[in-house]
Design an enzyme around this catalytic site. Structure first.
Site, PDB file in Angstrom:
ATOM      1  N   HIS A  63     -16.039  47.633 -28.979  1.00 27.00           N
ATOM      2  CA  HIS A  63     -17.375  47.196 -28.550  1.00 27.00           C
ATOM      3  C   HIS A  63     -18.029  46.313 -29.616  1.00 27.00           C
ATOM      4  O   HIS A  63     -19.249  46.172 -29.652  1.00 27.00           O
ATOM      5  CB  HIS A  63     -18.280  48.395 -28.242  1.00 27.00           C
ATOM      6  N   THR A  76      13.295  10.101   2.354  1.00 28.98           N
ATOM      7  CA  THR A  76      11.858   9.939   2.525  1.00 28.98           C
ATOM      8  C   THR A  76      11.218   9.853   1.148  1.00 28.98           C
ATOM      9  O   THR A  76      11.865  10.170   0.137  1.00 28.98           O
ATOM     10  CB  THR A  76      11.258  11.116   3.328  1.00 28.98           C
ATOM     11  N   ARG A 122       0.828  -1.202   0.000  1.00 27.92           N
ATOM     12  CA  ARG A 122       0.000   0.000   0.000  1.00 27.92           C
ATOM     13  C   ARG A 122       0.865   1.256   0.000  1.00 27.92           C
ATOM     14  O   ARG A 122       0.553   2.269   0.633  1.00 27.92           O
ATOM     15  CB  ARG A 122      -0.945   0.028   1.217  1.00 27.92           C
ATOM     16  N   SER A 156     -21.221  20.499 -40.166  1.00 32.98           N
ATOM     17  CA  SER A 156     -22.458  20.212 -39.432  1.00 32.98           C
ATOM     18  C   SER A 156     -23.100  18.971 -40.030  1.00 32.98           C
ATOM     19  O   SER A 156     -23.128  18.802 -41.247  1.00 32.98           O
ATOM     20  CB  SER A 156     -23.426  21.402 -39.526  1.00 32.98           C
TER      21      SER A 156
END
Length: 484
Positions: free
Chosen positions: A155, A107, A81, A285
């Site tokens: 814009h 580690t 594990r 499409s």
């Protein structure tokens, strides 16, 4: 059929490059772990620990895992594990002389975290090369269209003219900033190094009988063997997860840039002024056979949004790392880090494909200019009348009346803009009618746009792409062919 019975992320199975997909693969991860164990053993031997030359040789000869070793590791992980210890044991089966010293003093984060830092550095290098190619391709596009007038949009309403090439420089400038940010992130990366269980190096101090200088040298030497210029001076059990924030931030920023570029191209496709590549057999499409959908740019926008939100994940993970560590970062990072790099890789390759096949329709652009330019040219017409001896206020009133009449034709009747014809028919403008063609030349409305393109490429793009590493990437890059 087994591959079709199990979920696979489309990032690796469908879109990403082989190089980036391999970087985060199990094979490369465990190869890197073995390399890190080798580097640790070499440094420990150099500093006097009992590591034999035979152990080093066996480790060097078995860095790559065979299918049989993957199976051994899987069985060991089920039993223990613990993925790192499973691979320590598996490595020892093929390097028996090293079995007793593999992972000595370390580690788990010695291999997991240091490996991640290696992957982050290599991943950033891949992205730096890819973004350089994209910048090069878009710069060629900008140069080719440096003087092609087109309506500007503010814009998303018609505004003063710019050029197709100048608009592309806006995209490139943001990519140059992304290139800089990726380079900064890569060059700033350090190594976790050899720090022990909670970052105190206590285990290594014990191995070297309290010799602090040897522990320092071990850290420095392993860092050097692993190809890093420096190690982080202090760590906990892990390297700080703030490093992940700093790495994913420029990737998220790249996502914002890519989304803006792709959106601009999608909008221009709707206006029929520009299109991304479209294969002769491609279907836009299933119902509408005439459609030419901007699917590549839509893919860029879709994946860019995913790329942008992954940075938030790194922020939250870093914020909840208690004291010297907590394991709730582990599963999260196994997903977030590879996905961020794979996604960025796909975004860049898709944009490269788009940039290599962008189609511009000058006649459509010219027609749209012709619809709007008469209104924009009214100030020039007024100035010409004044220069010919007319009254500015009087000229303004004539133009105002004719402009409203022309606007009515466009907005209410759906007809073409006939302002210029109305001006030509009005005797008041007789003194300047010979100048009208020159006053309406689109090239006279783009200002310094062509010269700005030239200066931008010369002074900013060329120096940014000058490093040899980037030139090799650009010169060696092939055209991108996308999967479905």
């Amino acid at each position: 059929m087994e591959a079709f019975d199990t979920y696979q992320t489309p990032l690796s199975s469908r879109y990403a490059s082989k190089e980036m997909a391999h970087l985060f693969s199990p094979a490369n991860r465990f190869y890197t772990w073995r390399t890190l164990w080798l580097n640790l053993a070499i440094a420990e031997r150099e500093l006097g620990l009992p590591v034999s030359e035979e152990a080093i040789d066996q480790m060097k000869a078995n860095l790559k895992l065979t299918p049989e070793q993957f199976e051994v590791a899987a069985q060991e992980e089920k039993k223990r594990r613990h993925d790192v210890m499973a691979h320590v044991h598996t490595f020892g089966t093929v390097a028996p002389a090293a079995a007793g010293i593999i992972h000595l003093g370390a580690t788990s984060c010695y291999v997991t975290d240091n490996a991640d830092l290696i992957f982050l550095r290599e991943g950033l290098t891949f992205l730096i090369r890819s973004i350089s190619v994209l910048i090069s391709r878009l710069s060629a596009f900008a140069d080719a269209n440096r003087a092609l007038p087109t309506l500007g949009f503010t814009h998303f309403q018609p505004a003063q003219l710019t050029t197709v090439g100048k608009r592309a420089t806006l995209w490139i400038q943001e990519l140059l900033w992304d290139l800089r940010n990726l380079q900064r992130a890569r060059d700033d990366l350090g190594f976790r190094g050899v720090k022990g269980t909670t970052g105190t190096q206590a285990s290594f101090l014990a191995l070297f009988d309290g010799d602090h200088a040897k522990v320092d040298e071990l850290d420095r030497r392993v860092t050097e063997l692993s190809g890093f210029k420096y190690a982080y001076p202090v760590t906990s059990q892990t390297y700080s997860r703030k490093v992940d924030i700093d790495v994913l931030a420029p990737l998220a920023s790249l996502g914002a840039t890519a989304h803006k570029i792709a959106t601009d191209i999608r909008l221009l496709a709707n206006l029929k002024e520009m299109e991304e590549p479209f294969e002769s057999t491609q279907i836009g499409s299933s119902a509408m056979a005439y459609k030419r959908n901007p699917m590549r740019c839509e893919r860029v926008c879709s994946l860019s949004r995913h790329l942008m939100v992954l940075h938030q994940n790194a922020l939250m993970t870093s914020a909840v790392q208690w004291f010297e560590r907590t394991l709730d970062d582990s599963a999260n990072r196994r997903i977030t880090l590879p996905e961020a790099f794979l996604t960025a890789d796909i975004v860049l390759s898709t944009l490269q494909n788009v940039s290599e096949g962008l189609v511009v329709y000058p006649k459509v652009i010219a027609r749209r200019i012709a619809q709007e330019l008469p209104f924009m040219a009214t100030e020039n017409v007024i100035m010409a009348i004044v220069k010919a001896g007319g009254d500015r206020q009087e000229a303004h009133e004539h133009i105002r009346v004719l402009s409203h009449e022309a606007a009515h034709q466009v907005k209410h009747l759906g007809l073409e803009n006939d302002l210029i014809e109305r001006i030509r028919a009005d005797p008041y403008f007789d003194p300047i009618k010979g100048q009208l063609n020159a006053l309406l030349d689109p090239a006279s409305f783009v200002g310094r746009a062509p010269e700005q393109v030239d200066a931008f490429i010369r002074d900013w793009v060329t120096p940014a792409l000058a490093p040899e590493e980037l030139q090799r990437a650009i010169n060696g890059s092939q055209r991108v062919e996308l999967s479905v």
